[in-house]
Design an enzyme around this catalytic site. Sequence first.
Site, mmCIF file in Angstrom:
data_model
loop_
_atom_site.group_PDB
_atom_site.id
_atom_site.type_symbol
_atom_site.label_atom_id
_atom_site.label_comp_id
_atom_site.label_asym_id
_atom_site.label_seq_id
_atom_site.Cartn_x
_atom_site.Cartn_y
_atom_site.Cartn_z
ATOM 1 C CB SER A 139 8.183 -3.404 3.897
ATOM 2 O OG SER A 139 7.220 -4.008 4.741
ATOM 3 C CE1 TYR A 189 4.524 -2.782 -0.096
ATOM 4 C CE2 TYR A 189 4.662 -4.355 1.717
ATOM 5 C CZ TYR A 189 4.855 -3.083 1.221
ATOM 6 O OH TYR A 189 5.380 -2.103 2.034
#
Length: 264
Positions: A136, A149
């Site tokens: 990401s 995350y």
Amino acid sequence: MNIILDLLLLLIIIIYSYLESLVKVFIPQRRKSVAGEIVLITGAGHGIGRHTAYEFAKRKSRLVLWDINKVKKEVGDVTIVVNNAGAVYPADLLSTKDEEITKTFEVNILGHFWITKALLPAMMQRNHGHIVTVASICGHGVIPYIIPYCSSKFAAVGFHRALTSEFEALGKTGIKTSCLCPVFVNTGFTKNPSTRLFPVLETNEVARSLIDGILTNKKMIFVPSYLNIFLTLERFLPERALAAINHVQDIQFEAVVGHKTKMK
């Protein structure tokens, strides 16, 4: 004298690399065939994984949509693995449950280790394969309220880079690696995401960018592609400027803050 020759060689390689990158901007790269390749995709039931499976299917790859123990018996040695499964629990750190932190790391990075270790021996023996890490933009920069995350995605980017370096050191140049780093994707994991500077991406367009990067053996796949320029500039900006950019971005999504769900 040897150090001088090494430095001269390094300079030549750097100049050549820049020229090569410049040429690739204007000349389309040759795409490899993945027909007949055995492709394992984790998290293929929805989102990016599902659309990536469609893209490989269109190119006549043989798809394995999970169960590591049955893979080798039923379809043979996997030659392409897409570590795509992901987990995110939007909340401030104190509102994040311990088991959610553990789950985030188990899915987002530890799973990459176990799956890769299980499938790598056959790739190493043949010096052929492709390992894809779905990370990401949060593996390069941080966003509040998703600390586990972001941390796990930094680990995923590090896993990709270290693995790539190790293959080069071992001379296993036939095993390729790619790392996907998109901005916000409309997967449903984060509710009502929005940002001023970057689009909220749909899973099908991210999957198309991913498959194109795999076919051209691209190591780092940013979506949108201009993220690479943004991240490069970010390294040279002072903290005050970075804070101003974050303010302008105005990234928002639903998150649990102080044990209450709010838009953050």
